[in-house]
Scaffold this motif. Structure first.
Motif, PDB file in Angstrom:
ATOM      1  N   SER A  52      33.853  50.253  42.495  1.00  0.00           N
ATOM      2  CA  SER A  52      34.163  50.147  43.965  1.00  0.00           C
ATOM      3  C   SER A  52      33.520  49.024  44.522  1.00  0.00           C
ATOM      4  N   GLY A  53      33.567  48.716  45.671  1.00  0.00           N
ATOM      5  CA  GLY A  53      32.788  47.549  46.324  1.00  0.00           C
ATOM      6  C   GLY A  53      33.365  46.308  45.974  1.00  0.00           C
ATOM      7  N   ASP A  54      32.452  45.256  45.995  1.00  0.00           N
ATOM      8  CA  ASP A  54      32.854  43.879  45.687  1.00  0.00           C
ATOM      9  C   ASP A  54      33.929  43.788  44.530  1.00  0.00           C
ATOM     10  N   PRO A  55      35.071  43.190  44.758  1.00  0.00           N
ATOM     11  CA  PRO A  55      35.994  43.433  43.731  1.00  0.00           C
ATOM     12  C   PRO A  55      35.735  42.113  42.589  1.00  0.00           C
ATOM     13  N   LEU A  56      34.679  41.290  42.789  1.00  0.00           N
ATOM     14  CA  LEU A  56      34.271  40.446  41.764  1.00  0.00           C
ATOM     15  C   LEU A  56      32.993  40.899  41.195  1.00  0.00           C
ATOM     16  N   VAL A  57      32.874  41.156  40.001  1.00  0.00           N
ATOM     17  CA  VAL A  57      31.915  41.914  39.244  1.00  0.00           C
ATOM     18  C   VAL A  57      31.476  40.916  38.311  1.00  0.00           C
ATOM     19  N   LYS A  58      30.270  40.868  37.989  1.00  0.00           N
ATOM     20  CA  LYS A  58      29.461  40.053  36.932  1.00  0.00           C
ATOM     21  C   LYS A  58      29.000  40.904  35.729  1.00  0.00           C
ATOM     22  N   GLY A  59      29.240  40.368  34.501  1.00  0.00           N
ATOM     23  CA  GLY A  59      28.670  41.147  33.483  1.00  0.00           C
ATOM     24  C   GLY A  59      27.770  40.285  32.625  1.00  0.00           C
ATOM     25  N   ILE A  60      27.589  40.720  31.464  1.00  0.00           N
ATOM     26  CA  ILE A  60      26.546  40.014  30.670  1.00  0.00           C
ATOM     27  C   ILE A  60      27.295  38.594  30.161  1.00  0.00           C
ATOM     28  N   GLY A  62      27.420  35.651  31.267  1.00  0.00           N
ATOM     29  CA  GLY A  62      27.950  34.763  31.969  1.00  0.00           C
ATOM     30  C   GLY A  62      29.711  35.269  32.497  1.00  0.00           C
ATOM     31  N   PHE A  63      30.022  36.219  31.815  1.00  0.00           N
ATOM     32  CA  PHE A  63      31.399  36.697  32.304  1.00  0.00           C
ATOM     33  C   PHE A  63      31.418  37.425  33.654  1.00  0.00           C
ATOM     34  N   GLU A  64      32.639  37.354  34.304  1.00  0.00           N
ATOM     35  CA  GLU A  64      33.068  37.939  35.445  1.00  0.00           C
ATOM     36  C   GLU A  64      34.276  38.531  35.440  1.00  0.00           C
ATOM     37  N   ALA A  65      34.717  39.291  36.211  1.00  0.00           N
ATOM     38  CA  ALA A  65      36.106  39.818  36.457  1.00  0.00           C
ATOM     39  C   ALA A  65      36.156  40.158  37.835  1.00  0.00           C
ATOM     40  N   GLU A  66      37.569  40.105  38.162  1.00  0.00           N
ATOM     41  CA  GLU A  66      38.002  40.012  39.730  1.00  0.00           C
ATOM     42  C   GLU A  66      39.267  41.285  39.780  1.00  0.00           C
ATOM     43  N   PHE A  67      38.919  42.347  40.547  1.00  0.00           N
ATOM     44  CA  PHE A  67      39.874  43.263  40.837  1.00  0.00           C
ATOM     45  C   PHE A  67      40.839  43.060  42.022  1.00  0.00           C
ATOM     46  N   ILE A  68      42.170  42.883  41.731  1.00  0.00           N
ATOM     47  CA  ILE A  68      42.854  42.581  42.774  1.00  0.00           C
ATOM     48  C   ILE A  68      43.663  43.912  42.723  1.00  0.00           C
ATOM     49  N   LYS A  69      43.529  44.874  43.673  1.00  0.00           N
ATOM     50  CA  LYS A  69      44.289  46.120  43.682  1.00  0.00           C
ATOM     51  C   LYS A  69      45.966  45.930  44.178  1.00  0.00           C
ATOM     52  N   SER A  70      46.280  44.787  44.845  1.00  0.00           N
ATOM     53  CA  SER A  70      47.637  44.814  44.993  1.00  0.00           C
ATOM     54  C   SER A  70      48.424  44.267  43.730  1.00  0.00           C
ATOM     55  N   LYS A  71      47.660  43.690  42.931  1.00  0.00           N
ATOM     56  CA  LYS A  71      48.453  43.218  41.590  1.00  0.00           C
ATOM     57  C   LYS A  71      48.212  43.980  40.489  1.00  0.00           C
ATOM     58  N   PHE A  72      47.250  45.020  40.606  1.00  0.00           N
ATOM     59  CA  PHE A  72      47.052  45.930  39.558  1.00  0.00           C
ATOM     60  C   PHE A  72      46.446  45.362  38.465  1.00  0.00           C
ATOM     61  N   SER A  73      45.303  44.367  38.754  1.00  0.00           N
ATOM     62  CA  SER A  73      44.889  43.534  37.592  1.00  0.00           C
ATOM     63  C   SER A  73      43.522  43.476  37.792  1.00  0.00           C
ATOM     64  N   PHE A  74      42.939  42.972  36.596  1.00  0.00           N
ATOM     65  CA  PHE A  74      41.614  42.952  36.528  1.00  0.00           C
ATOM     66  C   PHE A  74      41.098  42.115  35.271  1.00  0.00           C
ATOM     67  N   ASN A  75      41.386  40.727  35.949  1.00  0.00           N
ATOM     68  CA  ASN A  75      41.334  39.599  34.732  1.00  0.00           C
ATOM     69  C   ASN A  75      39.869  39.466  34.529  1.00  0.00           C
ATOM     70  N   LEU A  76      39.496  39.049  33.382  1.00  0.00           N
ATOM     71  CA  LEU A  76      38.258  38.456  32.773  1.00  0.00           C
ATOM     72  C   LEU A  76      38.082  36.917  32.862  1.00  0.00           C
ATOM     73  N   ARG A  77      37.163  36.397  33.262  1.00  0.00           N
ATOM     74  CA  ARG A  77      37.075  34.979  33.323  1.00  0.00           C
ATOM     75  C   ARG A  77      35.435  34.649  32.817  1.00  0.00           C
ATOM     76  N   LYS A  78      35.353  33.224  32.410  1.00  0.00           N
ATOM     77  CA  LYS A  78      34.160  32.694  32.293  1.00  0.00           C
ATOM     78  C   LYS A  78      34.415  31.116  32.424  1.00  0.00           C
ATOM     79  N   PRO A  79      33.435  30.600  33.334  1.00  0.00           N
ATOM     80  CA  PRO A  79      33.774  29.025  33.358  1.00  0.00           C
ATOM     81  C   PRO A  79      33.655  28.219  32.329  1.00  0.00           C
ATOM     82  N   SER A  80      32.798  28.587  31.355  1.00  0.00           N
ATOM     83  CA  SER A  80      32.307  27.743  30.283  1.00  0.00           C
ATOM     84  C   SER A  80      31.985  28.418  28.716  1.00  0.00           C
ATOM     85  N   VAL A  81      33.058  28.521  27.912  1.00  0.00           N
ATOM     86  CA  VAL A  81      32.956  29.348  26.876  1.00  0.00           C
ATOM     87  C   VAL A  81      32.021  28.817  25.918  1.00  0.00           C
ATOM     88  N   GLN A  82      31.471  29.720  25.004  1.00  0.00           N
ATOM     89  CA  GLN A  82      30.484  29.172  23.929  1.00  0.00           C
ATOM     90  C   GLN A  82      31.008  29.507  22.570  1.00  0.00           C
TER      91      GLN A  82
END
Lengths: 115, 116
Positions: A52-60, A62-82
Motif C-alpha cells: 500500500s502507499g506510494d505506488p513506486l517502490v524501491k528494492g535492492i 537499484g531495482f524499482e517497480a510501479e504499481f498501476i492499479k488501473s492497468k493491473f500492472s506491477f512492472n519492474l525497472r532498473k535505469p542501468s543494468v549490470q
C-alpha cells in the motif's frame, strides 16, 4: 482464469541499458505484489514488494517497480543494468481467495546482460 | 541464521518408484509452502501449511502426492508412484505470515527430481 502474466520470457541487454519487465495480474480487489529474483545457481529471493502507499517502490540493487492499479500492472525497472543482474525474475501476487491466501507466481523472465 | 533447508538436492528414479522430499523451514516461520517448478515455468503451488494445518491443498494431485508437516516445523512431500511428468524442481518456502498476506517467502535450494 486468475493469473499473473509476464509477457517477456527472454530479454537480452547490454550493460548500462535500461530495463523494464512487465507484470500483469487478473485479480480484482486488494493484492500484495512481489518481485523475486533467482540468480544462477541460487535460490529464489525477494527483490521488492508492494502492499500500500506510494505506488513506486524501491528494492535492492537499484531495482524499482510501479504499481498501476488501473492497468493491473506491477512492472519492474532498473535505469542501468549490470552484468551481475543476469538472472530469472518472477512476479508474484498474494491475494485472499475463499478465506485463504494464494501466493501465485508468473512464468518468469530470463534476463541476460552482456558485458 | 540458517535458511530453508531441503534434501535431497537431486534425485533420479525410475517411474513407478516412490520418492520423498524433506524441508526444514526457518525457525519461527508459521507458514510453509511446497511448490513445483517445471522448466521454463514459474513455481506452482502444491500445498500451503499454517502451522500443522494444510490450509490449501487444492493443487496437490492427491492420488499420488501426499504431504505432512510434523509439529508445525519440518515437512515432507511424497510421490508414490512417480510418473515421467513429475520431473521438476520441488521448492519449499517458509514465511512469517500475517492476516494481511504481506509475508515474504524464503525459499530453499530446491530438490530436482528426474523420473526415467
Amino acid at each position: 482464469a486468475q493469473s499473473v502474466s509476464q509477457h517477456n520470457h527472454h530479454v537480452i541487454l547490454s550493460e548500462a541499458a535500461s530495463l523494464e519487465l512487465g507484470c500483469n495480474y487478473s485479480y480484482g480487489g486488494t493484492v500484495n505484489l512481489f518481485w523475486y529474483v533467482q540468480y544462477p545457481g541460487q535460490h529464489l529471493q525477494l527483490l521488492l514488494k508492494y502492499f500500500s502507499g506510494d505506488p513506486l517502490v524501491k528494492g535492492i540493487k537499484g531495482f524499482e517497480a510501479e504499481f498501476i492499479k488501473s492497468k493491473f500492472s506491477f512492472n519492474l525497472r532498473k535505469p542501468s543494468v549490470q552484468w551481475s543482474d543476469t538472472a530469472e525474475y518472477f512476479c508474484a501476487v498474494n491475494r485472499l481467495t475463499s478465506g485463504t491466501y494464494k501466493y501465485i507466481f508468473g512464468t518468469g523472465t530470463r534476463l541476460k546482460v552482456l558485458a | 541464521e540458517a535458511g530453508v533447508v531441503q534434501s535431497p538436492r537431486y534425485k533420479i528414479i525410475e517411474k513407478k518408484q516412490p520418492v520423498a522430499f524433506w524441508c526444514n523451514p526457518i525457525s519461527g516461520h508459521n507458514t510453509l509452502y511446497w511448490y513445483r517448478q517445471n522448466l521454463g515455468q514459474g513455481p506452482e503451488l502444491l500445498i500451503r501449511y499454517e502451522n500443522e494445518e494444510a490450509v490449501d491443498d487444492s493443487q496437490l494431485p492427491k492420488d499420488r502426492f501426499s504431504a505432512e508437516r510434523l509439529k508445525g516445523v519440518d515437512s515432507t512431500l511424497k510421490i508414490q508412484p512417480a510418473e515421467l511428468g513429475d520431473s521438476a524442481v520441488y521448492l519449499c518456502a517458509s514465511s512469517l505470515e500475517n492476516r494481511l498476506g504481506t509475508g515474504e517467502l524464503f525459499f530453499g535450494e530446491g530438490s530436482r527430481l528426474t523420473v526415467l
